[in-house]
Design a protein around this motif. Structure first.
Motif, mmCIF file in Angstrom:
data_model
loop_
_atom_site.group_PDB
_atom_site.id
_atom_site.type_symbol
_atom_site.label_atom_id
_atom_site.label_comp_id
_atom_site.label_asym_id
_atom_site.label_seq_id
_atom_site.Cartn_x
_atom_site.Cartn_y
_atom_site.Cartn_z
ATOM 1 N N ARG A 114 -14.295 0.533 -2.379
ATOM 2 C CA ARG A 114 -15.724 0.734 -2.240
ATOM 3 C C ARG A 114 -16.538 -0.081 -3.238
ATOM 4 O O ARG A 114 -17.726 -0.310 -3.036
ATOM 5 C CB ARG A 114 -16.027 2.224 -2.400
ATOM 6 C CG ARG A 114 -16.913 2.677 -1.313
ATOM 7 C CD ARG A 114 -16.985 4.128 -1.023
ATOM 8 N NE ARG A 114 -16.531 5.036 -2.044
ATOM 9 C CZ ARG A 114 -16.368 6.346 -1.814
ATOM 10 N NH1 ARG A 114 -16.620 6.812 -0.612
ATOM 11 N NH2 ARG A 114 -15.963 7.143 -2.767
ATOM 12 N N SER A 140 -8.929 0.447 0.828
ATOM 13 C CA SER A 140 -8.807 1.887 0.595
ATOM 14 C C SER A 140 -9.314 2.625 1.828
ATOM 15 O O SER A 140 -9.937 2.038 2.709
ATOM 16 C CB SER A 140 -9.610 2.299 -0.642
ATOM 17 O OG SER A 140 -10.994 2.143 -0.377
ATOM 18 N N ARG A 141 -9.076 3.922 1.842
ATOM 19 C CA ARG A 141 -9.434 4.680 3.042
ATOM 20 C C ARG A 141 -10.932 4.739 3.330
ATOM 21 O O ARG A 141 -11.334 4.560 4.482
ATOM 22 C CB ARG A 141 -8.848 6.082 2.926
ATOM 23 C CG ARG A 141 -9.295 6.972 4.045
ATOM 24 C CD ARG A 141 -8.424 8.158 4.144
ATOM 25 N NE ARG A 141 -9.190 9.288 4.636
ATOM 26 C CZ ARG A 141 -8.659 10.470 4.898
ATOM 27 N NH1 ARG A 141 -7.389 10.670 4.690
ATOM 28 N NH2 ARG A 141 -9.406 11.428 5.351
ATOM 29 N N VAL A 173 -4.376 1.483 3.270
ATOM 30 C CA VAL A 173 -3.114 1.864 2.623
ATOM 31 C C VAL A 173 -3.301 3.173 1.866
ATOM 32 O O VAL A 173 -4.405 3.520 1.459
ATOM 33 C CB VAL A 173 -2.582 0.768 1.673
ATOM 34 C CG1 VAL A 173 -2.150 -0.458 2.454
ATOM 35 C CG2 VAL A 173 -3.606 0.388 0.615
ATOM 36 N N GLY A 174 -2.189 3.875 1.692
ATOM 37 C CA GLY A 174 -2.252 5.147 0.978
ATOM 38 C C GLY A 174 -1.493 6.210 1.719
ATOM 39 O O GLY A 174 -0.797 5.922 2.699
ATOM 40 N N GLN A 175 -1.690 7.412 1.263
ATOM 41 C CA GLN A 175 -0.929 8.512 1.811
ATOM 42 C C GLN A 175 -1.123 8.686 3.298
ATOM 43 O O GLN A 175 -0.188 8.992 4.023
ATOM 44 C CB GLN A 175 -1.363 9.772 1.110
ATOM 45 C CG GLN A 175 -0.489 10.920 1.468
ATOM 46 C CD GLN A 175 -0.919 12.100 0.662
ATOM 47 O OE1 GLN A 175 -0.945 12.073 -0.554
ATOM 48 N NE2 GLN A 175 -1.291 13.124 1.350
ATOM 49 N N GLY A 196 -2.431 6.271 5.221
ATOM 50 C CA GLY A 196 -2.377 4.968 5.875
ATOM 51 C C GLY A 196 -0.987 4.379 5.712
ATOM 52 O O GLY A 196 0.001 5.091 5.734
ATOM 53 N N GLY A 222 -11.904 -3.239 -7.142
ATOM 54 C CA GLY A 222 -12.938 -2.238 -6.861
ATOM 55 C C GLY A 222 -12.388 -0.993 -6.199
ATOM 56 O O GLY A 222 -13.026 -0.407 -5.334
ATOM 57 N N SER A 256 -10.660 2.813 -7.173
ATOM 58 C CA SER A 256 -10.572 3.682 -8.346
ATOM 59 C C SER A 256 -9.141 4.079 -8.682
ATOM 60 O O SER A 256 -8.823 4.335 -9.834
ATOM 61 C CB SER A 256 -11.421 4.935 -8.126
ATOM 62 O OG SER A 256 -11.012 5.600 -6.952
ATOM 63 N N GLY A 257 -8.267 4.151 -7.653
ATOM 64 C CA GLY A 257 -6.879 4.534 -7.926
ATOM 65 C C GLY A 257 -6.641 6.019 -7.793
ATOM 66 O O GLY A 257 -5.902 6.615 -8.565
ATOM 67 N N HIS A 273 -4.391 7.188 -2.822
ATOM 68 C CA HIS A 273 -4.302 5.738 -2.643
ATOM 69 C C HIS A 273 -2.997 5.233 -3.276
ATOM 70 O O HIS A 273 -2.245 4.476 -2.661
ATOM 71 C CB HIS A 273 -5.512 5.035 -3.264
ATOM 72 C CG HIS A 273 -5.508 3.555 -3.030
ATOM 73 N ND1 HIS A 273 -6.017 2.989 -1.888
ATOM 74 C CD2 HIS A 273 -5.017 2.529 -3.771
ATOM 75 C CE1 HIS A 273 -5.838 1.670 -1.935
ATOM 76 N NE2 HIS A 273 -5.245 1.372 -3.067
ATOM 77 N N ILE A 275 -8.502 -4.799 -10.907
ATOM 78 C CA ILE A 275 -9.778 -5.342 -11.364
ATOM 79 C C ILE A 275 -10.834 -4.278 -11.102
ATOM 80 O O ILE A 275 -11.073 -3.896 -9.944
ATOM 81 C CB ILE A 275 -10.126 -6.650 -10.610
ATOM 82 C CG1 ILE A 275 -9.011 -7.699 -10.839
ATOM 83 C CG2 ILE A 275 -11.487 -7.185 -11.056
ATOM 84 C CD1 ILE A 275 -9.183 -8.973 -10.042
ATOM 85 N N ASN A 276 -11.443 -3.765 -12.189
ATOM 86 C CA ASN A 276 -12.403 -2.663 -12.045
ATOM 87 C C ASN A 276 -13.348 -2.701 -13.230
ATOM 88 O O ASN A 276 -12.938 -2.958 -14.355
ATOM 89 C CB ASN A 276 -11.640 -1.330 -11.988
ATOM 90 C CG ASN A 276 -12.503 -0.199 -11.447
ATOM 91 O OD1 ASN A 276 -13.593 0.054 -11.959
ATOM 92 N ND2 ASN A 276 -12.010 0.462 -10.419
ATOM 93 N N LYS A 277 -14.628 -2.408 -12.981
ATOM 94 C CA LYS A 277 -15.581 -2.492 -14.097
ATOM 95 C C LYS A 277 -15.543 -1.260 -14.995
ATOM 96 O O LYS A 277 -16.074 -1.281 -16.095
ATOM 97 C CB LYS A 277 -16.997 -2.748 -13.580
ATOM 98 C CG LYS A 277 -17.594 -1.584 -12.816
ATOM 99 C CD LYS A 277 -19.039 -1.890 -12.435
ATOM 100 C CE LYS A 277 -19.645 -0.700 -11.728
ATOM 101 N NZ LYS A 277 -20.907 -0.965 -11.077
ATOM 102 N N GLY A 310 -13.920 -5.595 -15.687
ATOM 103 C CA GLY A 310 -15.048 -6.495 -15.503
ATOM 104 C C GLY A 310 -15.663 -6.335 -14.128
ATOM 105 O O GLY A 310 -15.141 -5.593 -13.277
ATOM 106 N N PHE A 359 -17.589 -9.109 -8.944
ATOM 107 C CA PHE A 359 -18.358 -10.224 -8.354
ATOM 108 C C PHE A 359 -18.329 -11.455 -9.254
ATOM 109 O O PHE A 359 -18.579 -12.558 -8.794
ATOM 110 C CB PHE A 359 -19.781 -9.765 -8.043
ATOM 111 C CG PHE A 359 -19.819 -8.717 -6.975
ATOM 112 C CD1 PHE A 359 -19.643 -9.063 -5.633
ATOM 113 C CD2 PHE A 359 -19.960 -7.371 -7.301
ATOM 114 C CE1 PHE A 359 -19.634 -8.094 -4.635
ATOM 115 C CE2 PHE A 359 -19.952 -6.400 -6.312
ATOM 116 C CZ PHE A 359 -19.788 -6.747 -4.977
#
Ligand code: FAD
Ligand code: AMP
Lengths: 247, 321
Positions: free
Chosen positions: B209, B234-235, B249-251, B253, B265, B267-268, B272, B285-287, B303, B306
């Motif tokens: 997201r 992600s879902r 992907v994930g439980q 998917g 982007g 969250s984990g 997922h 990679i996540n801010k 970071g 974008f």
């Protein structure tokens, strides 16, 4: 239509995964158990939709002890007509499948729906075993299921896409995401479930497990994350190439 | 006595999972001091069937028949069981693919065998026949004991590297088995156009997201292209219709196990992670430095995606020229 839905009981998706001190069994202390999501959200709901369209009955069957009764009641609250609990510890997939087959064989169901796999042991074993024991066709991981006349049409995943298959019943299907939308039981359903039959039958005799879980362990701990300067993506590429050796 | 490997044909070829299964079958056969045989079923045989010898098959049997054109688990399982009986196989190895999953239980019941599904390492023969498999979506490893004369093992993808110097090229031997008439007919096939199919991909670039909307997906696609990777999501991304559902992907998917999973982007969330935590190497990679995904990551970049992703694309391109 007479539809059987096989339901299983699994630890909640958020449950902490831990084992008894000797590693021989899952540590159930403080764990909340639920109906396996594939069984509840997809197999059961699609069965109810078919019944609503074509008429008939939806029976749920479960191999387990009385600790499973809340899960079975939930299936009745969502809308199943009858429930059968085969009173035995589901020791292994082959044991479970043989118990389900012994119950299902004389009942001549038109359609048997299972989940694609249980979210705990991830075996994806029981549905295929059941199909073989009943000598029925089996379509696994179905993402949709339609019925026209006596012909079922289902979609199943293949490498890089999906394919549609058609066949006549009776058959066994294992359900994956997409087959239906989750239904939340309402107050009326919960009240009605109390009056619906939950039949407990003894396990078939002489069934032995051919597999046994002997030990569980947690995977080796991951080493802490290596943080990389967001300005320096060359460094990330170098590490992926030289250290991780994945590109 | 022998080990029999089901050599799955996809789109007319033997894919990586089949080469892994033959390599694995050969190693099991060596442990037992017996031969490893491969079995191909289909309307037609791949032209290079004999190459399975390189991966360790001492013999390769083929049954080509119209009845095997579409995959019907009953027809396939009965043919494999018949081949096992004809060739005296005591261990049957399948890939833990969609087909392998539909077959394992059937073959085991047909042969009164014990099934170990989704195993990821060689058996331990020191106390009966024991194998290990990931359970709880990879959050634990179980050891199971198989207590029957005949064993069926399905091999989790990416658990063993296919080897190609375990033998030499051999000729395909037809096996006289008449398959049953199938009940299942394939009436339509929808293939994803272009790109790398997700289930088999060695590298996967995945977006969540944090990308804000489908209009930004060129970042994911360009990075995937530069790496020869498949794309995933992600879902909520699939649920919002930003991406097709087969990418989720994930439980609930797809569960994948690539060599490299790059999460951008995302969250984990635990659901997922269930689908991706068996990846060999994970880059996040996540801010948000507190994003749970960093706990599961091998490499992390805190970071703004974008800014980071365009830089990463340039760095990958610079490396490959
Ligand atoms: C029973 C159940 C099953 C589920 N199954 C699945 C499943 O199979 N797969 C799945 O994915 N989810 C599944 N979910 C949902 C899951 O719980 C999470 O809600 C979901 O994974 C979150 O998706 P996300 O990470 O894309 O979004 P978010 O949780 O919203 O995370 C977005 C992330 O992007 C980061 N971000 C935002 N902007 C930027 C930027 N500019 N630069 C860098 N980073 C940025 C944020 O810090 C945040 O960490 C399931 C949930 C349940 C209850
Ligand atoms: N104890 C059980 N009772 C009834 N059905 C079960 C049981 N265990 C598994 N099943 C069914 O088999 C499916 C796949 O389970 P598994 O083979 O264990 O991954 C589940 O989704 C259920 O539909």
């Amino acid at each position: 239509m007479k539809i059987l839905v096989c339901i299983s009981r699994v630890p909640d998706t958020e449950a902490r995964v831990a084992f008894t001190a000797d590693g021989s069994a899952f540590d159930e202390s403080g764990v909340n158990f639920i109906m396996n999501p594939y069984d509840e959200w997809y197999a059961l709901v699609r069965a109810l939709e078919l019944k609503e369209t074509f008429g008939g009955t939806v029976v749920v069957a479960h191999v387990g002890t009385s600790v499973s009764d809340p899960v079975i009641r939930k299936a009745l609250a969502i809308g199943a007509d009858e429930a059968v609990r085969i009173d035995a510890e589901p020791k292994s997939a082959d044991f479970t499948a043989r118990q389900l087959a012994a119950f299902a064989k004389p009942e001549n169901f038109d359609l048997i729906l299972c989940g694609k796999e249980t979210i705990d042991y991830n075996g994806a074993e029981v549905p295929a075993m059941l199909a073989e024991l009943l000598d029925l066709p089996f379509v696994s991981h179905a993402e949709s299921l339609e019925l026209e006349g006596n012909e079922y049409s289902l979609k199943r995943p293949i490498a890089g896409g999906v394919e549609e298959v058609k066949l006549e019943g009776p058959l066994v299907v294992s359900a994956a995401k997409g087959m239906a939308e989750q239904r939340i039981p309402n107050m009326r359903g919960i009240m009605m479930a109390k009056r619906k039959p939950l039949k407990v039958i003894p396990a078939a005799e002489g069934v032995e497990s051919k597999t046994a879980f002997v030990h569980f362990e947690l995977p080796p701990k991951k080493k802490a994350v290596t943080l990389i300067d967001p300005e320096n993506m060359e460094e990330l590429v170098r590490l992926l190439h030289e250290e991780a050796k994945v590109i | 006595m022998s080990v029999l490997v089901f050599a799955e044909i996809q789109d007319g070829l033997f894919k990586k999972t089949t080469k892994e299964a033959v390599t694995y079958g050969r190693k099991v056969a060596d442990m037992l001091g017996v031969e490893c045989h491969a079995l191909a079923l289909g309307a037609e045989m791949p032209a290079d069937a004999g190459k399975l010898g390189l991966h360790g098959a001492a013999k390769i049997f083929g049954v080509s028949h119209e009845s095997l054109k579409d995959f019907d688990s009953k027809v396939y399982a009965h043919a494999i069981a018949a081949a096992a009986e004809q060739t005296g196989a005591k261990v049957i190895v399948l890939p833990f693919s969609n087909r392998g999953k539909a077959l394992g239980g059937r073959i085991a019941m047909r042969l009164n065998a014990a099934l170990g599904s989704g195993v990821n390492s060689l058996p331990d023969l020191s106390d009966g026949f024991q194998v290990k498999k990931p359970v709880f979506s990879g959050k634990a490893i179980a050891t199971i004991r198989l207590d029957a004369d005949v064993k069926v093992l399905s091999l989790m993808g990416n658990s063993i590297a296919p080897e190609d110097s375990l033998g030499s090229e051999i000729a395909l031997e037809p096996l006289s088995i008449s398959p049953e008439t199938p009940a299942v007919r394939v009436t339509q096939v929808e293939k994803q156009e272009g790109g790398v199919p997700l289930p088999e991909a060695e590298i996967v670039v995945s977006g969540g997201r944090g990308l804000k909307g489908p209009e930004n997906w060129h970042l994911i696609e360009d990075l995937a292209k530069a790496l020869g990777a498949a794309t995933a999501c992600s879902r909520p991304v699939a649920d919002s219709g930003w991406r097709p559902h087969h990418e989720h992907v994930g439980q609930t998917g797809l569960a994948i196990r690539p060599n490299l999973y790059i999460a951008i982007g995302i969250s984990g969330a635990i659901q997922h992670l269930a689908g991706v935590n068996n990846s060999k190497t994970i880059v996040v990679i996540n801010k948000d430095p507190e994003a749970p995904f960093f706990k599961a990551a091998d490499y992390g970049v805190v970071g703004d995606l974008f800014e980071v992703v365009p830089r990463l694309i340039e760095a990958v391109k610079a490396r490959s020229v």
